[in-house]
Design a protein around this motif. Sequence first.
Motif, short mmCIF file in Angstrom:
data_model
loop_
_atom_site.label_atom_id
_atom_site.label_comp_id
_atom_site.label_asym_id
_atom_site.label_seq_id
_atom_site.Cartn_x
_atom_site.Cartn_y
_atom_site.Cartn_z
N GLN A 4 -88.85 10.87 -23.05
CA GLN A 4 -87.86 11.92 -23.30
C GLN A 4 -87.75 12.21 -24.80
O GLN A 4 -87.62 13.36 -25.20
CB GLN A 4 -86.49 11.51 -22.76
CG GLN A 4 -86.42 11.48 -21.26
CD GLN A 4 -85.09 10.92 -20.78
OE1 GLN A 4 -84.61 9.90 -21.30
NE2 GLN A 4 -84.50 11.58 -19.81
N ILE A 5 -87.82 11.17 -25.61
CA ILE A 5 -87.75 11.36 -27.06
C ILE A 5 -88.97 12.13 -27.54
O ILE A 5 -88.87 13.04 -28.37
CB ILE A 5 -87.60 10.01 -27.78
CG1 ILE A 5 -86.23 9.40 -27.45
CG2 ILE A 5 -87.76 10.17 -29.29
CD1 ILE A 5 -86.02 8.01 -27.96
N LEU A 6 -90.13 11.79 -27.00
CA LEU A 6 -91.34 12.51 -27.38
C LEU A 6 -91.25 13.99 -26.99
O LEU A 6 -91.69 14.87 -27.73
CB LEU A 6 -92.57 11.88 -26.73
CG LEU A 6 -92.99 10.53 -27.30
CD1 LEU A 6 -94.17 9.97 -26.51
CD2 LEU A 6 -93.31 10.62 -28.77
N GLU A 7 -90.65 14.29 -25.83
CA GLU A 7 -90.48 15.68 -25.41
C GLU A 7 -89.56 16.44 -26.36
O GLU A 7 -89.75 17.63 -26.62
CB GLU A 7 -89.92 15.75 -23.99
CG GLU A 7 -90.91 15.34 -22.92
CD GLU A 7 -90.26 15.27 -21.55
OE1 GLU A 7 -89.13 15.79 -21.37
OE2 GLU A 7 -90.89 14.68 -20.65
N LEU A 8 -88.53 15.77 -26.88
CA LEU A 8 -87.58 16.40 -27.78
C LEU A 8 -88.13 16.60 -29.19
O LEU A 8 -87.71 17.50 -29.91
CB LEU A 8 -86.29 15.58 -27.88
CG LEU A 8 -85.42 15.54 -26.63
CD1 LEU A 8 -84.29 14.54 -26.83
CD2 LEU A 8 -84.88 16.90 -26.31
N ALA A 9 -89.07 15.75 -29.57
CA ALA A 9 -89.62 15.81 -30.92
C ALA A 9 -90.24 17.17 -31.20
O ALA A 9 -90.95 17.73 -30.39
CB ALA A 9 -90.66 14.71 -31.10
N ASN A 10 -89.90 17.71 -32.35
CA ASN A 10 -90.45 18.98 -32.83
C ASN A 10 -90.12 20.19 -31.96
O ASN A 10 -90.81 21.19 -32.00
CB ASN A 10 -91.97 18.87 -33.01
CG ASN A 10 -92.33 17.80 -34.00
OD1 ASN A 10 -91.68 17.67 -35.04
ND2 ASN A 10 -93.32 17.00 -33.69
#
Length: 141
Positions: free
Chosen positions: A129-135
């Motif tokens: 989920q954090i990777l999806e939110l990044a950038n």
Amino acid sequence: MANSYTLLANLRAGRYSNTAEVRLLRFWEARNINKGGELMSIEMLLIDEADTMVQGCVPAVHQRKFRERLTEGSVYTLSRFDVTRSNPKFKLTDGPDSIRFNEGTDFKKLAATARTIPTEHFRFRQHGQILELANTSRQLP
């Protein structure tokens, strides 16, 4: 007789005369870097006894009225405020709404409260989920 308070989870867009009892977790100045650091607002995170966290905003025009009364960790009664949709570009909470102070907002620090209001709030996310939110420029992870 105990006072009845509005829970943050029950707020919907509009002007409120009801009273909420909240803890001020954090606050900071939001400045416009494109205009020489001009103060835009004082932003804050508020939490209630139901562990609901909402972002609050004191527009620059009203900051003198409230600035000296802000103490992180303190509990306040809050009434006569506006509820607006959260800005999707600067969203710090999971809820859809935020609180905006106005010229008639009443914000009083309490010496004590019978309510159990958390002193911190954490949003746990899976690594994916954090990777999806990044950038995405939609949310601060």
